[in-house]
Design a protein around this motif. Structure first.
Motif, PDB file in Angstrom:
ATOM      1  N   TYR A 148      18.921  41.765 101.398  1.00 45.51           N
ATOM      2  CA  TYR A 148      19.412  42.847 102.268  1.00 45.51           C
ATOM      3  C   TYR A 148      20.625  42.404 103.091  1.00 45.51           C
ATOM      4  N   THR A 149      20.671  41.122 103.443  1.00 46.81           N
ATOM      5  CA  THR A 149      21.863  40.622 104.140  1.00 46.81           C
ATOM      6  C   THR A 149      23.091  40.737 103.245  1.00 46.81           C
ATOM      7  N   ALA A 150      22.937  40.321 101.981  1.00 46.21           N
ATOM      8  CA  ALA A 150      24.041  40.443 101.026  1.00 46.21           C
ATOM      9  C   ALA A 150      24.424  41.902 100.822  1.00 46.21           C
ATOM     10  N   LEU A 151      23.421  42.800 100.795  1.00 41.89           N
ATOM     11  CA  LEU A 151      23.700  44.231 100.612  1.00 41.89           C
ATOM     12  C   LEU A 151      24.522  44.782 101.771  1.00 41.89           C
ATOM     13  N   VAL A 152      24.097  44.474 102.994  1.00 44.33           N
ATOM     14  CA  VAL A 152      24.790  45.008 104.177  1.00 44.33           C
ATOM     15  C   VAL A 152      26.209  44.448 104.276  1.00 44.33           C
ATOM     16  N   LEU A 153      26.324  43.122 104.175  1.00 46.96           N
ATOM     17  CA  LEU A 153      27.641  42.506 104.310  1.00 46.96           C
ATOM     18  C   LEU A 153      28.576  42.923 103.174  1.00 46.96           C
ATOM     19  N   GLY A 154      28.056  42.952 101.956  1.00 50.64           N
ATOM     20  CA  GLY A 154      28.879  43.381 100.823  1.00 50.64           C
ATOM     21  C   GLY A 154      29.315  44.824 100.951  1.00 50.64           C
ATOM     22  N   SER A 155      28.418  45.688 101.446  1.00 53.36           N
ATOM     23  CA  SER A 155      28.758  47.105 101.623  1.00 53.36           C
ATOM     24  C   SER A 155      29.834  47.280 102.688  1.00 53.36           C
ATOM     25  N   LEU A 156      29.761  46.478 103.758  1.00 47.82           N
ATOM     26  CA  LEU A 156      30.774  46.572 104.806  1.00 47.82           C
ATOM     27  C   LEU A 156      32.154  46.198 104.266  1.00 47.82           C
ATOM     28  N   VAL A 157      32.206  45.107 103.503  1.00 49.01           N
ATOM     29  CA  VAL A 157      33.484  44.697 102.916  1.00 49.01           C
ATOM     30  C   VAL A 157      33.975  45.754 101.937  1.00 49.01           C
ATOM     31  N   ALA A 158      33.062  46.281 101.105  1.00 44.53           N
ATOM     32  CA  ALA A 158      33.448  47.309 100.134  1.00 44.53           C
ATOM     33  C   ALA A 158      33.977  48.556 100.839  1.00 44.53           C
ATOM     34  N   TRP A 159      33.357  48.906 101.983  1.00 48.74           N
ATOM     35  CA  TRP A 159      33.804  50.091 102.709  1.00 48.74           C
ATOM     36  C   TRP A 159      35.211  49.893 103.270  1.00 48.74           C
ATOM     37  N   VAL A 160      35.473  48.700 103.808  1.00 51.20           N
ATOM     38  CA  VAL A 160      36.802  48.405 104.336  1.00 51.20           C
ATOM     39  C   VAL A 160      37.844  48.434 103.223  1.00 51.20           C
ATOM     40  N   VAL A 161      37.502  47.791 102.087  1.00 48.45           N
ATOM     41  CA  VAL A 161      38.440  47.779 100.964  1.00 48.45           C
ATOM     42  C   VAL A 161      38.699  49.198 100.466  1.00 48.45           C
ATOM     43  N   GLY A 162      37.628  49.979 100.328  1.00 55.86           N
ATOM     44  CA  GLY A 162      37.788  51.368  99.891  1.00 55.86           C
ATOM     45  C   GLY A 162      38.623  52.180 100.864  1.00 55.86           C
ATOM     46  N   ALA A 163      38.451  51.907 102.162  1.00 55.14           N
ATOM     47  CA  ALA A 163      39.227  52.630 103.173  1.00 55.14           C
ATOM     48  C   ALA A 163      40.707  52.291 103.093  1.00 55.14           C
ATOM     49  N   ASN A 164      41.024  51.123 102.541  1.00 57.12           N
ATOM     50  CA  ASN A 164      42.423  50.722 102.410  1.00 57.12           C
ATOM     51  C   ASN A 164      43.010  51.063 101.052  1.00 57.12           C
ATOM     52  N   VAL A 165      42.215  51.661 100.187  1.00 55.91           N
ATOM     53  CA  VAL A 165      42.705  52.048  98.864  1.00 55.91           C
ATOM     54  C   VAL A 165      42.722  53.564  98.698  1.00 55.91           C
ATOM     55  N   VAL A 166      41.585  54.221  99.020  1.00 55.69           N
ATOM     56  CA  VAL A 166      41.462  55.655  98.756  1.00 55.69           C
ATOM     57  C   VAL A 166      42.356  56.513  99.675  1.00 55.69           C
ATOM     58  N   PRO A 167      42.250  56.380 101.026  1.00 52.43           N
ATOM     59  CA  PRO A 167      43.115  57.221 101.870  1.00 52.43           C
ATOM     60  C   PRO A 167      44.611  57.045 101.607  1.00 52.43           C
ATOM     61  N   PRO A 168      45.121  55.812 101.449  1.00 50.51           N
ATOM     62  CA  PRO A 168      46.555  55.687 101.159  1.00 50.51           C
ATOM     63  C   PRO A 168      46.979  56.392  99.882  1.00 50.51           C
ATOM     64  N   LEU A 169      46.109  56.380  98.859  1.00 49.91           N
ATOM     65  CA  LEU A 169      46.447  57.088  97.631  1.00 49.91           C
ATOM     66  C   LEU A 169      46.471  58.597  97.861  1.00 49.91           C
ATOM     67  N   LEU A 170      45.516  59.100  98.666  1.00 48.71           N
ATOM     68  CA  LEU A 170      45.490  60.535  98.970  1.00 48.71           C
ATOM     69  C   LEU A 170      46.697  60.961  99.804  1.00 48.71           C
ATOM     70  N   LEU A 171      47.135  60.068 100.685  1.00 46.01           N
ATOM     71  CA  LEU A 171      48.175  60.419 101.655  1.00 46.01           C
ATOM     72  C   LEU A 171      49.554  59.899 101.272  1.00 46.01           C
ATOM     73  N   THR A 172      49.729  59.504 100.027  1.00 47.31           N
ATOM     74  CA  THR A 172      51.027  58.968  99.593  1.00 47.31           C
ATOM     75  C   THR A 172      52.199  59.881  99.941  1.00 47.31           C
ATOM     76  N   PRO A 173      52.102  61.217  99.725  1.00 48.80           N
ATOM     77  CA  PRO A 173      53.250  62.078 100.052  1.00 48.80           C
ATOM     78  C   PRO A 173      53.586  62.143 101.539  1.00 48.80           C
ATOM     79  N   LEU A 174      52.629  61.746 102.409  1.00 44.95           N
ATOM     80  CA  LEU A 174      52.851  61.851 103.854  1.00 44.95           C
ATOM     81  C   LEU A 174      53.320  60.545 104.482  1.00 44.95           C
ATOM     82  N   GLN A 175      53.210  59.433 103.770  1.00 47.66           N
ATOM     83  CA  GLN A 175      53.503  58.153 104.394  1.00 47.66           C
ATOM     84  C   GLN A 175      54.977  57.989 104.752  1.00 47.66           C
TER      85      GLN A 175
END
Length: 273
Positions: A86-113
């Motif tokens: 569960y420690t690996a699950l929580v920590l891995g999910s946190l890192v995955a969420w941060v990485v996803g937050a730095n990939v998905v929104p920028p792709l969605l907002l490319t025309p606005l950057q």
């Protein structure tokens, strides 16, 4: 009377206190967004789309992260094994969420950057003129190539660190710490490169700034990283990061760390002919 320039004044030489100044760029970015009507409207639109993306990422991780971890590490029966799982699950999910937050929104907002970055420069004292359509197209092409290269670099670094999760004991903790530091540095590169790409600087110049102004850039990246964990404010993390990266670019220009932008030099040569 024109308000004081939001661009920070940098020390002539790198120093450790630059880390705090890098974090402070985000405060300047927030103030500028609420001072400029155009920036506020653009940032509000970015915030709405970012909020949708962040909630979607959280839902996906909640539903699928346990299954993904079980596919590579079966859930142990012992209590200490489950604690590690569960420690690996929580920590891995946190890192995955941060990485996803730095990939998905920028792709969605490319025309606005670019509009957000251009509006930021328009608010700065001595801002450059708006790019011509031809320069915009050149910058868009260069920006796409740079973005793909930066994303590949982010995932490469995380892939190198990923095996730490399989080290018993503190492996997952070490992965989270090192992955977070890597992501902070990547965030600085991503948002500093955006205005530099628009002015046609090669990516080698971005790497040089990260190397020569390491504390400043890491402080800026750390500020963006921490902003992701503040509820409500984290929906503004992308426009704040874009504005902050543009202010940092202007500061490096005014400090003499960066040469004149290549697009301005090209325009000057064209005018001379």
């Amino acid at each position: 009377m024109r308000p004081a320039s939001p661009v920070p004044t940098l020390s002539p030489r790198p120093r450790l206190s630059d880390f705090l100044q890098g974090m402070g760029v985000l405060g300047r970015a927030f103030k500028l967004i609420f001072r400029s009507r155009r920036l506020f409207l653009l940032s509000s639109l970015c915030a709405v789309l970012t909020a949708i993306a962040l909630v979607g990422l959280a839902v996906l991780l909640y539903r699928y992260a346990p299954g993904l971890l079980e596919s590579v590490w079966a859930r142990p029966d012992s209590w200490y094994g489950q604690a590690g799982w569960y420690t690996a699950l929580v920590l891995g999910s946190l890192v995955a969420w941060v990485v996803g937050a730095n990939v998905v929104p920028p792709l969605l907002l490319t025309p606005l950057q670019d509009p957000v970055s251009e509006a930021t420069e328009a608010e700065c004292a001595g801002a450059d003129a708006v790019l011509s359509p031809a320069s915009f197209l050149r910058g868009l092409t260069t920006g796409l190539l740079h973005t793909l290269a930066r994303m590949a670099l982010l995932f490469l670094g995380l892939a190198v660190l990923l095996p730490l999760n399989f080290v018993p004991g503190l492996g997952s903790v070490a992965f989270t710490v090192l992955a977070s530091l890597w992501t902070m540095l990547w965030m600085a590169a991503e948002h500093l490169a955006a205005p530099m790409t628009r002015h046609l600087y090669p990516f080698a110049e971005v790497r040089r700034m990260l190397r020569e102004r390491r504390a400043l850039c890491l402080g800026f990246g750390a500020g963006v990283y921490l902003l992701l964990w503040v509820p409500i404010l984290n929906t503004f993390f992308l426009p704040v990061a874009i504005v902050g990266g543009t202010l940092l670019y202007r500061a490096l220009r005014e400090a003499g760390d960066l040469p004149p932008p290549p697009d301005a030099q090209a325009d000057a040569r064209a005018d001379a002919k």
